[in-house]
Write an enzyme that holds these catalytic residues in place. Structure first.
Site, mmCIF file in Angstrom:
data_model
loop_
_atom_site.group_PDB
_atom_site.id
_atom_site.type_symbol
_atom_site.label_atom_id
_atom_site.label_comp_id
_atom_site.label_asym_id
_atom_site.label_seq_id
_atom_site.Cartn_x
_atom_site.Cartn_y
_atom_site.Cartn_z
ATOM 1 N N THR A 70 0.824 -1.214 0.000
ATOM 2 C CA THR A 70 0.000 0.000 0.000
ATOM 3 C C THR A 70 0.854 1.257 0.000
ATOM 4 O O THR A 70 0.605 2.193 -0.774
ATOM 5 C CB THR A 70 -0.954 -0.003 1.209
ATOM 6 N N ASN A 149 -5.363 -9.291 -8.023
ATOM 7 C CA ASN A 149 -5.393 -9.953 -6.723
ATOM 8 C C ASN A 149 -6.676 -10.741 -6.463
ATOM 9 O O ASN A 149 -6.708 -11.585 -5.570
ATOM 10 C CB ASN A 149 -5.203 -8.924 -5.603
ATOM 11 N N GLN A 178 1.158 -9.398 -6.176
ATOM 12 C CA GLN A 178 0.672 -10.771 -6.313
ATOM 13 C C GLN A 178 1.496 -11.598 -7.298
ATOM 14 O O GLN A 178 1.205 -12.779 -7.504
ATOM 15 C CB GLN A 178 -0.794 -10.774 -6.757
ATOM 16 N N SER A 198 5.457 -6.497 -1.685
ATOM 17 C CA SER A 198 5.031 -6.629 -0.294
ATOM 18 C C SER A 198 5.500 -7.969 0.243
ATOM 19 O O SER A 198 5.156 -9.025 -0.299
ATOM 20 C CB SER A 198 3.506 -6.522 -0.190
ATOM 21 N N HIS A 200 4.883 -9.849 2.912
ATOM 22 C CA HIS A 200 4.028 -10.884 3.504
ATOM 23 C C HIS A 200 3.236 -11.668 2.465
ATOM 24 O O HIS A 200 2.553 -12.641 2.796
ATOM 25 C CB HIS A 200 3.095 -10.280 4.565
ATOM 26 N N THR A 236 12.871 5.780 10.545
ATOM 27 C CA THR A 236 13.891 4.782 10.872
ATOM 28 C C THR A 236 13.575 3.461 10.187
ATOM 29 O O THR A 236 12.472 2.928 10.298
ATOM 30 C CB THR A 236 13.948 4.564 12.400
ATOM 31 N N CYS A 323 -8.408 -6.668 1.568
ATOM 32 C CA CYS A 323 -8.586 -5.245 1.886
ATOM 33 C C CYS A 323 -10.037 -4.799 1.727
ATOM 34 O O CYS A 323 -10.415 -3.749 2.236
ATOM 35 C CB CYS A 323 -7.691 -4.392 0.982
#
Length: 380
Positions: A70, A149, A178, A198, A200, A236, A323
């Site tokens: 995102t 997706n 994806q 992404s 995960h 950070t 989502c």
């Protein structure tokens, strides 16, 4: 448990969790600090960047770490729009994009930007000719996801990239969230300027991701602060998360050849078995679709009810994208494909990992057929 919701998120590899814990506990320094702990953290961050870049066959200076898909999508789209608004305010995207892309575009529309949505055919695929027809003198960005997706349709990224090479003033953004580990993507050959990842989605950890920014491309940052990530993404850095992401990407790439073949076999078995169920329509196209996603609708069966019925049997799949699932609205992707409202409202998504088996697929087919019959009796 049979977990068939891998497009929502994947189970982290044990080695990935181990690396995250080790870095978090032993190399916890801030990579911007000048002392030894900080320098150790900076070295690990640099090594992770090099590893990710090598796996994607790009330069380390083209990899910017973010909090996930995102943020990467928003940075690519809004960063391009705000920096180049004096050159033009026209942006193009497909009508079947992820909510993080559509949402970013809608925000820009409120700021006076002109947005064009490309139509999708009955397979959820956009055409390069439609991209060309949509280009205006003030077009500054085209954004098309590589793999949808929800239904798994593979978009013609190479063809669109080749077209856009004729328009050097237009940047090309690809949401490849994806696609990683399932569908090849050559960022250089395809002429991609910006690409979102992404962790995960490929057995890394939530809250970590990356944005590929081709050398020479500039963006306005979304976040103001300490000017980390070459002044593009302040904050950070999540050193442990990025080290874990690099490991997850390496492990995924190593396993991909055999893993993809296994997913193809499991998906084929699922497609064949599910197609025999009464009033079940498969929405994922047979051709040009990713090996891990299968979308289908069952007439007269409420999606949310079936999901919870299967969960009671230890089977996990989803409705639309994770989502959007809690909004309980028909899939925008399916509606754009011309799927009737009632079928779009009763759509389900199975999404696989390398570890899913044909035995699991057979059990899920039986469970879905039994649950559908049971629920139809109740709903009459």
């Amino acid at each position: 448990m049979i977990y068939f919701d891998n497009s929502a998120t994947t189970r982290p590899y044990n080695e990935v969790l181990d690396s995250f814990v080790k870095v978090s506990s032993e190399f916890f320094g801030n990579p911007s600090s000048l002392h030894g702990l900080g320098l150790q953290a900076e070295k690990l961050l640099t090594q992770a960047r090099i590893q990710v870049a090598n796996l994607l066959t790009v330069k380390p200076t083209e990899i910017y770490f973010t909090s996930g898909g995102t943020e990467s999508n928003n940075l690519a789209i809004k960063g391009t729009a705000m920096l180049h608004k004096n050159k033009g305010k026209h942006l193009i995207l497909s009508s079947v994009e992820h909510p993080s892309v559509r949402g970013a575009m809608e925000q820009l529309k409120k700021l006076g930007f002109d947005i064009t949505y490309l139509p999708a055919d009955q397979n959820g695929r956009v055409m390069a000719d439609d991209v060309k027809a949509s280009i205006k003198k003030d077009t500054i960005l085209v954004s098309v996801m590589q793999v949808n997706n929800e239904v798994g349709t593979i978009q013609p990224i190479a063809e669109i990239g080749k077209l856009l090479k004729q328009y050097p003033a237009i940047l090309f953004h690809v949401d490849a969230v994806q696609a990683v580990g399932k569908v090849p993507l050559n960022l250089t050959e395809y002429g991609v300027d910006l690409c979102s990842l992404s962790a995960h989605k490929f057995h890394g950890l939530k809250g970590t991701g990356a944005l590929f920014i081709r050398e020479g491309v500039r963006l306005d940052p979304l976040l103001s602060g300490g000017n980390q990530e070459w002044k593009v993404r302040s904050g950070t850095e999540n050193v442990a998360g990025t080290v874990a992401m690099a490991k997850a990407l390496r492990m995924t790439m190593v396993k991909s050849e055999l893993g993809i073949e296994r997913m193809k076999r499991v998906k084929s078995l699922l497609r064949e078995g599910l197609s025999r169920i009464d009033d079940l329509t498969i929405n994922t196209p047979t051709e040009n679709s990713a090996p891990h996603i299968l979308n289908f609708s069952i007439k007269g069966v409420k999606a949310e009810v079936l999901i919870h019925t299967l969960e009671q049997k230890g089977i996990y799949l989803s409705t639309t994208s994770a989502c959007s699932s809690k909004k309980q609205l028909p899939s925008q992707t399916l509606l754009a494909m011309g799927v009737p409202d009632d079928l779009a409202d009763s759509a389900f998504r199975i999404s696989l990992s390398y570890d899913n088996t044909e035995d699991e697929a057979e059990k899920v087919i039986v469970a879905i057929e039994e649950a559908a019959k049971q629920l139809r009796k109740v709903m009459k």
